[in-house]
Scaffold this motif. Structure first.
Motif, mmCIF file in Angstrom:
data_model
loop_
_atom_site.group_PDB
_atom_site.id
_atom_site.type_symbol
_atom_site.label_atom_id
_atom_site.label_comp_id
_atom_site.label_asym_id
_atom_site.label_seq_id
_atom_site.Cartn_x
_atom_site.Cartn_y
_atom_site.Cartn_z
ATOM 1 N N CYS A 198 0.856 -1.187 0.000
ATOM 2 C CA CYS A 198 0.000 0.000 0.000
ATOM 3 C C CYS A 198 0.894 1.241 0.000
ATOM 4 C CB CYS A 198 -0.881 -0.041 1.251
ATOM 5 S SG CYS A 198 -1.943 1.391 1.408
ATOM 6 N N ARG A 199 0.547 2.220 -0.840
ATOM 7 C CA ARG A 199 1.321 3.472 -0.875
ATOM 8 C C ARG A 199 0.386 4.642 -0.576
ATOM 9 N NH1 ARG A 199 5.535 5.579 -5.615
ATOM 10 N NH2 ARG A 199 6.753 6.813 -4.158
ATOM 11 N N ILE A 200 0.783 5.461 0.370
ATOM 12 C CA ILE A 200 -0.036 6.630 0.734
ATOM 13 C C ILE A 200 0.544 7.852 0.025
ATOM 14 C CG2 ILE A 200 -0.958 8.000 2.632
ATOM 15 C CD1 ILE A 200 -0.264 5.613 4.506
ATOM 16 N N ARG A 201 -0.309 8.544 -0.706
ATOM 17 C CA ARG A 201 0.155 9.728 -1.455
ATOM 18 C C ARG A 201 0.468 10.877 -0.495
ATOM 19 N NH1 ARG A 201 -2.072 14.340 -2.957
ATOM 20 N NH2 ARG A 201 -4.286 13.872 -2.702
ATOM 21 N N PRO A 202 1.524 11.654 -0.803
ATOM 22 C CA PRO A 202 1.781 12.824 0.043
ATOM 23 C C PRO A 202 0.763 13.930 -0.229
ATOM 24 C CG PRO A 202 3.415 12.687 -1.730
ATOM 25 C CD PRO A 202 2.538 11.486 -1.863
ATOM 26 N N ILE A 203 0.597 14.800 0.738
ATOM 27 C CA ILE A 203 -0.244 15.987 0.553
ATOM 28 C C ILE A 203 0.527 16.960 -0.334
ATOM 29 C CG2 ILE A 203 -0.954 18.079 1.855
ATOM 30 C CD1 ILE A 203 -2.982 15.968 2.249
ATOM 31 N N ARG A 204 -0.185 17.533 -1.321
ATOM 32 C CA ARG A 204 0.490 18.503 -2.198
ATOM 33 C C ARG A 204 0.477 19.892 -1.559
ATOM 34 N NH1 ARG A 204 -1.977 15.147 -6.221
ATOM 35 N NH2 ARG A 204 -3.951 16.206 -5.978
ATOM 36 N N ILE A 205 1.425 20.716 -1.975
ATOM 37 C CA ILE A 205 1.499 22.078 -1.432
ATOM 38 C C ILE A 205 0.181 22.796 -1.727
ATOM 39 C CG2 ILE A 205 2.718 24.324 -1.602
ATOM 40 C CD1 ILE A 205 5.177 22.563 -2.511
ATOM 41 N N THR A 217 -8.566 7.704 -8.572
ATOM 42 C CA THR A 217 -7.837 8.659 -9.413
ATOM 43 C C THR A 217 -7.151 9.713 -8.538
ATOM 44 O OG1 THR A 217 -9.354 8.350 -11.238
ATOM 45 C CG2 THR A 217 -8.157 10.426 -11.200
ATOM 46 N N GLY A 218 -5.914 10.034 -8.899
ATOM 47 C CA GLY A 218 -5.188 11.082 -8.185
ATOM 48 C C GLY A 218 -4.418 10.591 -6.964
ATOM 49 N N THR A 219 -4.379 9.262 -6.761
ATOM 50 C CA THR A 219 -3.676 8.763 -5.576
ATOM 51 C C THR A 219 -2.228 8.361 -5.879
ATOM 52 O OG1 THR A 219 -4.750 6.633 -5.991
ATOM 53 C CG2 THR A 219 -5.671 7.991 -4.220
ATOM 54 N N GLY A 220 -1.820 8.470 -7.145
ATOM 55 C CA GLY A 220 -0.405 8.235 -7.451
ATOM 56 C C GLY A 220 -0.096 6.949 -8.196
ATOM 57 N N LYS A 221 -1.104 6.365 -8.876
ATOM 58 C CA LYS A 221 -0.853 5.127 -9.619
ATOM 59 C C LYS A 221 0.159 5.372 -10.740
ATOM 60 C CE LYS A 221 -5.205 4.569 -10.677
ATOM 61 N NZ LYS A 221 -5.683 5.771 -9.971
ATOM 62 N N THR A 222 -0.119 6.436 -11.517
ATOM 63 C CA THR A 222 0.776 6.725 -12.643
ATOM 64 C C THR A 222 2.135 7.186 -12.122
ATOM 65 O OG1 THR A 222 -1.168 7.316 -13.926
ATOM 66 C CG2 THR A 222 0.944 8.002 -14.830
ATOM 67 N N PHE A 223 2.143 7.900 -11.006
ATOM 68 C CA PHE A 223 3.422 8.307 -10.412
ATOM 69 C C PHE A 223 4.243 7.065 -10.057
ATOM 70 C CE2 PHE A 223 6.235 9.472 -6.931
ATOM 71 C CZ PHE A 223 6.863 10.582 -7.470
ATOM 72 N N SER A 224 3.593 6.065 -9.460
ATOM 73 C CA SER A 224 4.326 4.841 -9.097
ATOM 74 C C SER A 224 4.770 4.060 -10.332
ATOM 75 C CB SER A 224 3.457 3.910 -8.245
ATOM 76 O OG SER A 224 3.308 4.407 -6.958
HETATM 77 P P1 ADP Z 1 -3.367 8.590 -10.586
HETATM 78 O O1 ADP Z 1 -2.545 7.929 -11.655
HETATM 79 O O2 ADP Z 1 -3.695 7.638 -9.476
HETATM 80 O O3 ADP Z 1 -4.579 9.287 -11.114
HETATM 81 P P2 ADP Z 1 -1.170 10.433 -10.388
HETATM 82 O O4 ADP Z 1 -0.025 9.470 -10.444
HETATM 83 O O5 ADP Z 1 -1.489 11.183 -11.642
HETATM 84 O O6 ADP Z 1 -2.487 9.716 -9.862
HETATM 85 O O7 ADP Z 1 -0.894 11.415 -9.160
HETATM 86 C C1 ADP Z 1 -1.591 12.617 -8.972
HETATM 87 C C2 ADP Z 1 -0.595 13.723 -8.627
HETATM 88 O O8 ADP Z 1 0.044 13.460 -7.375
HETATM 89 C C3 ADP Z 1 0.505 13.848 -9.657
HETATM 90 O O9 ADP Z 1 0.816 15.220 -9.799
HETATM 91 C C4 ADP Z 1 1.662 13.114 -9.032
HETATM 92 O O10 ADP Z 1 2.913 13.590 -9.494
HETATM 93 C C5 ADP Z 1 1.460 13.376 -7.542
HETATM 94 N N1 ADP Z 1 1.933 12.263 -6.723
HETATM 95 C C6 ADP Z 1 1.285 11.115 -6.505
HETATM 96 N N2 ADP Z 1 1.988 10.306 -5.686
HETATM 97 C C7 ADP Z 1 3.114 10.975 -5.386
HETATM 98 C C8 ADP Z 1 4.272 10.668 -4.577
HETATM 99 N N3 ADP Z 1 4.372 9.501 -3.922
HETATM 100 N N4 ADP Z 1 5.233 11.596 -4.493
HETATM 101 C C9 ADP Z 1 5.133 12.772 -5.144
HETATM 102 N N5 ADP Z 1 4.079 13.110 -5.924
HETATM 103 C C10 ADP Z 1 3.086 12.234 -6.045
#
Ligand code: ADP
Length: 355
Positions: A28-35, A105-112
Motif C-alpha cells: 500500500c502506498r499513501i500519497r503525500p499531501i500537495r502544497i 484517481t489522483g492517488t499516485g498510480k501513474t506516479f508509481s
Molecule cells: P493517478 O494515476 O492515481 O490518477 P497520479 O499518479 O497522476 O495519480 O498522481 C496525482 C498527482 O500526485 C501527480 O501530480 C503526481 O505527481 C502526484 N503524486 C502522486 N503520488 C506521489 C508521490 N508519492 N510523491 C510525489 N508526488 C506524487
C-alpha cells in the motif's frame, strides 16, 4: 536434469518469497499531501509500521489494515522499487508475473508506475532491471515489448501506428486466445523485439503518448483506461535452443472511484462505468480464487481475460494499492483498502507457495 535444475531455481525464488502468504503480495502506498492542498479536520490515514495502515474514523475510532508492505507519503521511488524487484527477477527464473497499480484517481498510480523524468517509476526501472539481470545471467534471452490499453471495454494497441489519413490502414482487431497449455495470447498485438533498455524505454514513451486521457472532476490529468505493458522473455539454453517464454504485465489501472461520485456525464460517465465494471470483474475473479471456486469468471471483462494466466498459482502477482491521505477521500480509501485486503487473503496455494 534440466527439469530438476529448473525446479531448484524455482524453489530458490520461492525462498525469497517466504514471508508471502499465497502468491499475491499487496503493498500500500499513501500519497503525500500537495502544497496548498487542504487536509481536512484530522489526519485520517497514517502508516503506523512498515506493514500497517491506520484509518482514523470519527473521534475515537480507528481501524488497522495490514499488508505485506506500506509506503508512507515520504517513501521514495527507490524504496518502492527495491521491494518490487524480486517480482521482476522471478520472470527470468521462469514465472509469469503481474504488477498492478490500483486506487482512486489522483492517488499516485501513474506516479508509481510511470514516474517522472526525475523520479522514474516501476515500469522504466523494471525494464532496466530486466536487461541488467539478463546480461548478468549465463543465458541468452530474447525480449519483446508490447503495450495496450483497455478503453471503454475495448483493447487498443498502443504501439500500432494509428491511422492519420483516410487511406491509412486501420489497426487489426486484437483478440484474446487461450493456447493448449492455458496461456493467454493476444492475436495481432504488436510485439517489438528490443535489444537494450533505451530502445524499450523509447517504445514505452511512445505508447504513453497514445493513451486516452481526459479531465474529470477528480483529477486534471486522470486516466480513464487501463494501461498494460507486456514484456515477454524467451530464454535459450547453451545450445541456443528455445527453452520457454515468460511474461510480465505492468498495469496502471483506471481510477477505482465509484463513477456516480465523480459527477461525470456523457463520454466520461461511459468511461467511468467501463472502468468500474472491469474492476468489479477483477474483484469477482479474486473472490472466486480466494474461495477456490471451480469456476473463475475470467470471461466477464477484457481485463481479467488478458490477465488470466498472470493471476493463477504459477504466477507472481503484486498489487500496489494507492490511497489518499485526505479526509474527504475516506470513503474511497476504505473501499480500496477493503479490496486490497481481499486480494491479500488469496491463497492460490500449491504446496510450495502456501504457508
Ligand atoms: P493517478 O494515476 O492515481 O490518477 P497520479 O499518479 O497522476 O495519480 O498522481 C496525482 C498527482 O500526485 C501527480 O501530480 C503526481 O505527481 C502526484 N503524486 C502522486 N503520488 C506521489 C508521490 N508519492 N510523491 C510525489 N508526488 C506524487
Amino acid at each position: 536434469a534440466y527439469i530438476n535444475q529448473l525446479n531448484i531455481q524455482r524453489r530458490q525464488v520461492l525462498n525469497d518469497f517466504l514471508d508471502l502468504k499465497g502468491n499475491i503480495r499487496v503493498f500500500c502506498r499513501i500519497r503525500p499531501i500537495r502544497i496548498g492542498e487542504n487536509f481536512g479536520r484530522l489526519r485520517p490515514v497514517v502508516a503506523s509500521e512498515s506493514s500497517d495502515v491506520v484509518l482514523k474514523i470519527g473521534d475515537n475510532k480507528s481501524k488497522n489494515y495490514s499488508f505485506d508492505k506500506v509506503f508512507h507519503p515520504g517513501s521514495s521511488q527507490d524504496e518502492v522499487f527495491s521491494e518490487v524487484e524480486p517480482v521482476i527477477k522471478s520472470v527470468l527464473d521462469g514465472y509469469n508475473a503481474c504488477i498492478f497499480a490500483y486506487g482512486q484517481t489522483g492517488t499516485g498510480k501513474t506516479f508509481s508506475m510511470e514516474g517522472t523524468p526525475d523520479s522514474p517509476g516501476v515500469v522504466p526501472r523494471a525494464i532496466e532491471a530486466l536487461f541488467k539481470q539478463a546480461v548478468e545471467s549465463n543465458h541468452t534471452f530474447l525480449i519483446s515489448f508490447s503495450m495496450l490499453e483497455i478503453y471503454l471495454g475495448n483493447l487498443k494497441d498502443l504501439l500500432f501506428t494509428h491511422p492519420t489519413k483516410a487511406t491509412d490502414p486501420l489497426p487489426p482487431r486484437l483478440s484474446i486466445k487461450t493456447d493448449q497449455k492455458g496461456g493467454i495470447e493476444i492475436d495481432n498485438l504488436v510485439a517489438i523485439q528490443v535489444s537494450d533498455f533505451n530502445q524499450a524505454l523509447r517504445l514505452y514513451r511512445l505508447g504513453c503518448r497514445f493513451r486516452s486521457t481526459a479531465s474529470t472532476n477528480s483529477n486534471a490529468t486522470s486516466s480513464r483506461s487501463h494501461c498494460m505493458i507486456r514484456i515477454s522473455i524467451t530464454c535459450f539454453d547453451a545450445l541456443e535452443r528455445r527453452r520457454e517464454t515468460n511474461k510480465i504485465w505492468l498495469v496502471d489501472l483506471g481510477g477505482s472511484e465509484r463513477v456516480l461520485k465523480t459527477k461525470a456525464w456523457g463520454r466520461r460517465l461511459d468511461e467511468g462505468k467501463a472502468i468500474n465494471l472491469s474492476l468489479s470483474a477483477l474483484g469477482d475473479v479474486i473472490n472466486a480464487l480466494q474461495r477456490k471456486r471451480r469456476h473463475v469468471p475470467y470471461r466477464n471483462s477484457k481485463l481479467t481475460q488478458v490477465l488470466k494466466d498472470s493471476l493463477g498459482e504459477d504466477s507472481k502477482t503484486l498489487m500496489l494499492v494507492h490511497i489518499s491521505p485526505k479526509e474527504e477521500d475516506l470513503c474511497e480509501t476504505i473501499c480500496s483498502l477493503n479490496f486490497a485486503t481481499r486480494v491479500k487473503s488469496i491463497h492460490l496455494g500449491n504446496e510450495d507457495s502456501s504457508e
